[in-house]
Design a protein around this motif. Sequence first.
Motif, PDB file in Angstrom:
ATOM      1  N   LEU A 155      40.352  18.461  14.035  1.00  0.00           N
ATOM      2  CA  LEU A 155      39.410  17.989  15.041  1.00  0.00           C
ATOM      3  C   LEU A 155      38.269  18.986  15.232  1.00  0.00           C
ATOM      4  O   LEU A 155      37.099  18.607  15.295  1.00  0.00           O
ATOM      5  N   SER A 156      38.591  20.262  15.308  1.00  0.00           N
ATOM      6  CA  SER A 156      37.552  21.283  15.469  1.00  0.00           C
ATOM      7  C   SER A 156      36.624  21.321  14.262  1.00  0.00           C
ATOM      8  O   SER A 156      35.410  21.459  14.404  1.00  0.00           O
ATOM      9  N   GLY A 157      37.193  21.174  13.066  1.00  0.00           N
ATOM     10  CA  GLY A 157      36.374  21.146  11.854  1.00  0.00           C
ATOM     11  C   GLY A 157      35.410  19.974  11.855  1.00  0.00           C
ATOM     12  O   GLY A 157      34.238  20.117  11.508  1.00  0.00           O
ATOM     13  N   LEU A 158      35.893  18.797  12.241  1.00  0.00           N
ATOM     14  CA  LEU A 158      35.032  17.618  12.311  1.00  0.00           C
ATOM     15  C   LEU A 158      33.937  17.808  13.360  1.00  0.00           C
ATOM     16  O   LEU A 158      32.788  17.408  13.134  1.00  0.00           O
ATOM     17  N   CYS A 159      34.287  18.403  14.481  1.00  0.00           N
ATOM     18  CA  CYS A 159      33.278  18.669  15.525  1.00  0.00           C
ATOM     19  C   CYS A 159      32.193  19.594  14.994  1.00  0.00           C
ATOM     20  O   CYS A 159      30.998  19.334  15.178  1.00  0.00           O
ATOM     21  N   GLU A 160      32.590  20.671  14.320  1.00  0.00           N
ATOM     22  CA  GLU A 160      31.617  21.633  13.801  1.00  0.00           C
ATOM     23  C   GLU A 160      30.737  21.012  12.721  1.00  0.00           C
ATOM     24  O   GLU A 160      29.529  21.246  12.681  1.00  0.00           O
ATOM     25  N   ILE A 161      31.321  20.184  11.845  1.00  0.00           N
ATOM     26  CA  ILE A 161      30.545  19.510  10.800  1.00  0.00           C
ATOM     27  C   ILE A 161      29.480  18.617  11.415  1.00  0.00           C
ATOM     28  O   ILE A 161      28.365  18.524  10.919  1.00  0.00           O
ATOM     29  N   SER A 202      33.219  22.636  19.852  1.00  0.00           N
ATOM     30  CA  SER A 202      34.649  22.612  19.543  1.00  0.00           C
ATOM     31  C   SER A 202      35.343  23.782  20.226  1.00  0.00           C
ATOM     32  O   SER A 202      34.721  24.800  20.529  1.00  0.00           O
ATOM     33  N   ALA A 203      36.630  23.633  20.449  1.00  0.00           N
ATOM     34  CA  ALA A 203      37.410  24.707  21.069  1.00  0.00           C
ATOM     35  C   ALA A 203      37.393  25.954  20.198  1.00  0.00           C
ATOM     36  O   ALA A 203      37.307  27.074  20.702  1.00  0.00           O
TER      37      ALA A 203
END
Length: 63
Positions: free
Chosen positions: A28-34, A39-40
Amino acid sequence: MHEDAIDLYKSGRFSSSLHLAAAASELLSGLCEINGLESAHGNLKQMLRDFYDSNPSFFAKPK
């Protein structure tokens, strides 16, 4: 994935639930950053940078 981690936790499979929840969080954090979203993990990285900048000697190797 988080629901599966909760089910594992409730059944007493604590290690498995922890690993599955961590994997879901990482994805989830990776998708947010992309996608340029907050992201947390990004917040944690910034907090650690700020802490390091305020007290670099805390991270120094012992002599």
